[in-house]
Design a protein around this motif. Structure first.
Motif, PDB file in Angstrom:
ATOM      1  N   UNK A  39       0.824  -1.218   0.000  1.00 24.99           N
ATOM      2  CA  UNK A  39       0.000   0.000   0.000  1.00 24.99           C
ATOM      3  C   UNK A  39       0.857   1.267   0.000  1.00 24.99           C
ATOM      4  N   UNK A  40       1.961   1.264   0.754  1.00 27.53           N
ATOM      5  CA  UNK A  40       2.801   2.470   0.805  1.00 27.53           C
ATOM      6  C   UNK A  40       3.368   2.800  -0.570  1.00 27.53           C
ATOM      7  N   UNK A  41       3.524   1.779  -1.389  1.00 27.57           N
ATOM      8  CA  UNK A  41       4.070   1.985  -2.740  1.00 27.57           C
ATOM      9  C   UNK A  41       2.971   2.108  -3.785  1.00 27.57           C
ATOM     10  N   UNK A  42       1.756   2.349  -3.334  1.00 27.76           N
ATOM     11  CA  UNK A  42       0.666   2.595  -4.271  1.00 27.76           C
ATOM     12  C   UNK A  42      -0.079   1.358  -4.718  1.00 27.76           C
ATOM     13  N   UNK A  43       0.293   0.186  -4.199  1.00 28.36           N
ATOM     14  CA  UNK A  43      -0.406  -1.049  -4.552  1.00 28.36           C
ATOM     15  C   UNK A  43      -0.424  -1.264  -6.068  1.00 28.36           C
ATOM     16  N   UNK A  44       0.615  -0.799  -6.747  1.00 24.92           N
ATOM     17  CA  UNK A  44       0.626  -0.929  -8.210  1.00 24.92           C
ATOM     18  C   UNK A  44       1.096  -2.333  -8.595  1.00 24.92           C
ATOM     19  N   UNK A  45       0.877  -2.695  -9.836  1.00 22.72           N
ATOM     20  CA  UNK A  45       1.420  -3.940 -10.349  1.00 22.72           C
ATOM     21  C   UNK A  45       2.885  -3.678 -10.654  1.00 22.72           C
ATOM     22  N   UNK A  46       3.762  -4.414  -9.975  1.00 23.05           N
ATOM     23  CA  UNK A  46       5.187  -4.069 -10.089  1.00 23.05           C
ATOM     24  C   UNK A  46       5.696  -4.010 -11.541  1.00 23.05           C
ATOM     25  N   UNK A  47       5.319  -4.974 -12.415  1.00 26.38           N
ATOM     26  CA  UNK A  47       5.886  -4.891 -13.772  1.00 26.38           C
ATOM     27  C   UNK A  47       5.395  -3.665 -14.555  1.00 26.38           C
ATOM     28  N   UNK A  48       4.274  -3.067 -14.117  1.00 25.99           N
ATOM     29  CA  UNK A  48       3.679  -1.996 -14.941  1.00 25.99           C
ATOM     30  C   UNK A  48       4.463  -0.697 -14.883  1.00 25.99           C
ATOM     31  N   UNK A  49       5.200  -0.468 -13.777  1.00 27.65           N
ATOM     32  CA  UNK A  49       5.839   0.847 -13.650  1.00 27.65           C
ATOM     33  C   UNK A  49       6.945   1.096 -14.677  1.00 27.65           C
ATOM     34  N   UNK A  50       7.442   0.032 -15.286  1.00 27.70           N
ATOM     35  CA  UNK A  50       8.495   0.291 -16.279  1.00 27.70           C
ATOM     36  C   UNK A  50       7.899   0.744 -17.624  1.00 27.70           C
ATOM     37  N   UNK A  51       6.581   0.666 -17.752  1.00 32.65           N
ATOM     38  CA  UNK A  51       5.939   1.155 -18.984  1.00 32.65           C
ATOM     39  C   UNK A  51       5.482   2.588 -18.753  1.00 32.65           C
ATOM     40  N   UNK A  52       6.249   3.526 -19.266  1.00 28.55           N
ATOM     41  CA  UNK A  52       5.871   4.924 -19.044  1.00 28.55           C
ATOM     42  C   UNK A  52       5.793   5.670 -20.360  1.00 28.55           C
ATOM     43  N   UNK A  53       4.770   6.518 -20.445  1.00 27.22           N
ATOM     44  CA  UNK A  53       4.583   7.374 -21.636  1.00 27.22           C
ATOM     45  C   UNK A  53       4.671   6.527 -22.901  1.00 27.22           C
ATOM     46  N   UNK A  54       3.910   5.461 -22.950  1.00 20.75           N
ATOM     47  CA  UNK A  54       4.116   4.503 -24.044  1.00 20.75           C
ATOM     48  C   UNK A  54       3.691   5.052 -25.403  1.00 20.75           C
ATOM     49  N   UNK A  55       2.773   6.025 -25.428  1.00 23.71           N
ATOM     50  CA  UNK A  55       2.424   6.612 -26.738  1.00 23.71           C
ATOM     51  C   UNK A  55       3.654   7.269 -27.354  1.00 23.71           C
ATOM     52  N   UNK A  56       4.557   7.749 -26.505  1.00 20.44           N
ATOM     53  CA  UNK A  56       5.786   8.365 -27.024  1.00 20.44           C
ATOM     54  C   UNK A  56       6.947   7.369 -27.064  1.00 20.44           C
ATOM     55  N   UNK A  57       7.019   6.482 -26.063  1.00 22.98           N
ATOM     56  CA  UNK A  57       8.233   5.663 -25.947  1.00 22.98           C
ATOM     57  C   UNK A  57       8.157   4.363 -26.729  1.00 22.98           C
ATOM     58  N   UNK A  58       6.953   3.901 -27.048  1.00 22.92           N
ATOM     59  CA  UNK A  58       6.844   2.573 -27.687  1.00 22.92           C
ATOM     60  C   UNK A  58       6.351   2.656 -29.124  1.00 22.92           C
ATOM     61  N   UNK A  59       6.188   3.835 -29.658  1.00 20.60           N
ATOM     62  CA  UNK A  59       5.656   3.951 -31.009  1.00 20.60           C
ATOM     63  C   UNK A  59       4.225   3.459 -31.069  1.00 20.60           C
ATOM     64  N   UNK A  60       3.770   3.122 -32.276  1.00 15.49           N
ATOM     65  CA  UNK A  60       2.395   2.621 -32.409  1.00 15.49           C
ATOM     66  C   UNK A  60       2.397   1.107 -32.292  1.00 15.49           C
ATOM     67  N   UNK A  61       1.294   0.530 -31.846  1.00 15.66           N
ATOM     68  CA  UNK A  61       1.209  -0.935 -31.907  1.00 15.66           C
ATOM     69  C   UNK A  61       1.190  -1.394 -33.377  1.00 15.66           C
ATOM     70  N   UNK A  62       1.515  -2.647 -33.627  1.00 15.67           N
ATOM     71  CA  UNK A  62       1.534  -3.157 -35.004  1.00 15.67           C
ATOM     72  C   UNK A  62       0.110  -3.233 -35.561  1.00 15.67           C
ATOM     73  N   UNK A  63       0.003  -3.229 -36.883  1.00 14.33           N
ATOM     74  CA  UNK A  63      -1.310  -3.436 -37.508  1.00 14.33           C
ATOM     75  C   UNK A  63      -1.850  -4.814 -37.115  1.00 14.33           C
ATOM     76  N   UNK A  64      -3.170  -4.942 -37.190  1.00 17.23           N
ATOM     77  CA  UNK A  64      -3.743  -6.181 -36.660  1.00 17.23           C
ATOM     78  C   UNK A  64      -4.036  -7.250 -37.725  1.00 17.23           C
ATOM     79  N   UNK A  65      -3.803  -6.934 -38.983  1.00 15.33           N
ATOM     80  CA  UNK A  65      -3.961  -7.969 -40.021  1.00 15.33           C
ATOM     81  C   UNK A  65      -2.802  -7.901 -40.995  1.00 15.33           C
TER      82      UNK A  65
END
Ligand SMILES: CC[C@@](C)(O)[C@@H](O)C(=O)O
Length: 599
Positions: free
Chosen positions: A573-599
């Motif tokens: 709780x003191x650390x925000x009860x976040x999912x630990x693996x999620x904090x390394x994903x930050x500003x993904x619209x800028x840092x990860x580009x676009x997701x791949x096309x779906x077909x």
């Protein structure tokens, strides 16, 4: 009709990509099937998501179904295209074992939606406790332009001429029921009277707190948090919010531009002044972590503890949501703090593009009984204390709800002021508490400290609101309305209990609470910020070893896949009860580009 806005709008990567006509056609055709036109989708108009948190399962947020119509009108009027989508429901008073379990689930799924669909910006419909952090956490992670819209509190509750406030009336009337002052029917009537209309808790519970703090962080239009749900102004601000998000997309004003460290410092100060919920540090620490902004419970004490309580709302005070709105809401609180130079960062930018100080400096406080001035506060130092010791590394106490009775009994020893010690009664979960609390054989008296463990993010699972434990009926009948409570769970923001809670690490993570036995003595010293078990280190070491050999602190088995998944990766709780693996994903619209096309 092609191409001009591809460089600026991510939606056009779906709807107008001449490099991949096959995919563009596939993306387009299904959005045409309910009547949208190619002109709308391909002319470079910002496409705005409306993250809909209202549903029949989420009565606190249900009114957003109506408000979204005005949001749509605003989006269209400003030249955008609205696309509304559902968010996983989170209703604090409905979900078992606790709605807190679902905050991270709604967060995760909203991240997927914001990132994986053709959205240029989003209106986050917020309200009930966890919907606000879930939405802000997702906006923080994806970092496309986003604005929050509160659904607003319910109207004031009334019963025989008295204000009845959400949640607070439950805790107060439960005591009166235990003391035999009212019967079951009157208890039910009292509680029902506190919910007179659409909206969320009309008290300064977690919902009003988190909605006020979303405004304090700059993520809502100024003045919007406090408007009661059924008021016409609520519909009007919905329209303005819709208009504004389209401009924000054009200005590329993103969550990371607004929710800066400075904005969080403002929010901590405002939380003390409003008498905000003990859930606020959990959620704000979580949002900050998803942005990469450093924030912890030491910051809450350092920045917030000495700030006075200005807002006279239940549970720390007497009024309710409509009164808060009529007095001026968050802007009037900010103005009072600024007058006394207590707002650390007036220049922090808000959703309307202006600084929070600029937005609020000229507003009037229209009722100084409801929003006090700094010169005449309800309490001088009203923020949280962050306690540490052999019981836990961090647990907070909300000082604004320490009652005169509690202070007199536990914190007024002239030889040892601001400190108390005593034997503990240890409960493993609320079922154990309900089963044993009224049994005179347990020997609980005025000197006993109640301990709730097994109630944290892993143990419960999800972190339940169960630490505000009522004393045994026989003590209430003798006029003892509160015993000191300590626990690794949470408590309702509507509770007036000065519990020491959100203890991290929790018993299920082998924090010190796991080692306690009924009858051990515990000492709490608020001035030193300490909470310790008065048992020798050797004995505690031996107990730890024995518990580890027995497989650790025992908690109930998982009942759903999500319970198991979240338990495997959730932080404390003191650390925000976040999912630990999620904090390394930050500003993904800028840092990860676009997701791949779906077909
Ligand atoms: C009834 C009070 C609730 C459900 O809102 C609570 O979660 C809170 O923290 O305020």
């Amino acid at each position: 009709m092609t191409g001009n806005s591809r460089k600026t709008l991510r939606s056009q990567e779906w709807f107008d990509n001449p490099d991949n006509p096959g995919m563009t056609a596939l993306y387009l055709e299904r959005y045409l099937n309910y009547g949208l036109t190619r002109e709308e989708l391909q002319s470079g108009k910002p496409i705005i998501g409306i993250a809909q948190t209202g549903s029949d399962l989420s009565p606190c947020n249900r009114h957003h179904i109506e408000l979204a119509k005005r949001v749509r009108d605003g989006i269209v009027a400003a030249g955008g295209i609205p696309l509304e989508f559902p968010v996983h429901p989170i209703q604090e008073t409905g979900k078992r074992p606790t709605a807190a379990l679902d905050r991270n689930l709604a967060y995760l799924s909203t991240v997927e939606v914001l990132y994986g669909y053709p959205l240029d910006g989003v209106v986050l419909t917020i309200g009930c406790d966890k919907t606000t952090p879930a939405m802000l956490m997702a906006a923080a992670t994806v970092n496309i332009p986003a604005i929050a819209l509160s659904v607003g509190p319910m109207l004031n509750g009334w019963h025989r001429g008295e204000r009845t406030g959400s949640g607070t009336i439950v805790w107060k009337s439960r005591e009166r029921l235990s003391a035999g002052e009212i019967d079951y029917e009157e208890f039910m009537d009292l509680v029902a009277s506190s919910a007179p209309s659409v909206g969320y808790c009309n008290t300064m519970g977690t919902a009003t707190t988190m909605n006020s703090l979303a405004e304090a962080l700059g993520m809502q239009l100024p003045g919007s948090a406090a408007i009661p749900a059924p008021y016409r102004e609520r519909g009007q601000i919905s329209y303005e919010t819709g208009r504004r998000i389209v401009e924000m997309v054009r200005e590329d004003l993103k969550p990371s531009d607004i929710m800066t460290r400075e904005a969080f410092e403002n929010a901590i100060v405002i939380n003390s002044a409003i008498g905000g919920s003990t859930n606020a540090p959990i959620h704000l620490n979580a949002i900050a972590r998803h942005l990469g902004v450093g924030l912890d419970n030491d910051d809450w004490q350092k920045i917030g503890h000495e700030i006075p309580l200005l807002v006279n709302l239940q549970p720390a005070g007497e009024y309710l949501g409509e009164d808060y709105f009529h007095a001026g809401g968050v802007p009037a609180v900010v103005m009072e703090l600024m007058k006394a130079k207590l707002l650390p960062n007036p220049d922090a930018i808000t959703a309307n593009g202006r600084g929070i100080g600029d937005n609020c400096k000229d507003v009037e406080n229209l009722n100084e009984n409801v929003i006090r001035t700094v010169a005449s506060p309800l309490k001088e130092h009203a923020g949280f204390i962050n306690l540490k010791g052999s019981l836990f590394d961090s647990a907070i106490m909300k000082t604004s709800v320490i009652s005169p009775e509690f202070r007199e009994r536990y914190l007024s020893n002239p030889d040892d002021p601001e400190a108390f010690e005593g034997p503990v009664a240890v409960f493993d979960g609320p079922e154990d508490y309900h089963h044993r609390i009224d049994d005179p054989a347990e020997g609980i008296d005025e000197g006993t400290i109640l301990i709730m463990r097994g109630a944290g993010p892993i143990g419960y699972p999800g972190g339940a609101e169960v630490v505000n434990m009522q004393p045994p009926d026989y003590l209430i009948k003798r006029g003892v309305h509160a015993l000191p409570c300590i626990g690794d769970g949470r408590q309702s923001g509507t509770s007036g209990s000065p519990s020491i809670l959100n203890a991290s690490p929790e018993a299920a993570a082998m924090g010190g609470l796991a080692l306690l036995k009924t009858g051990d003595r515990v000492r709490v010293d608020l001035r030193k910020g300490e909470a310790n078990i008065l048992v020798s280190d050797e004995e505690l070491g031996a107990r730890r070893k024995a518990l580890e050999e027995a497989g650790g602190y025992h908690y109930p088995d998982h009942q759903t896949p999500w319970q198991e998944i979240q338990r495997s990766m959730v932080d404390q709780l003191a650390n925000g009860m976040i999912l630990k693996p999620a904090v390394k994903y930050q500003k993904i619209a800028q840092s990860k580009g676009l997701p791949r096309d779906n077909h």
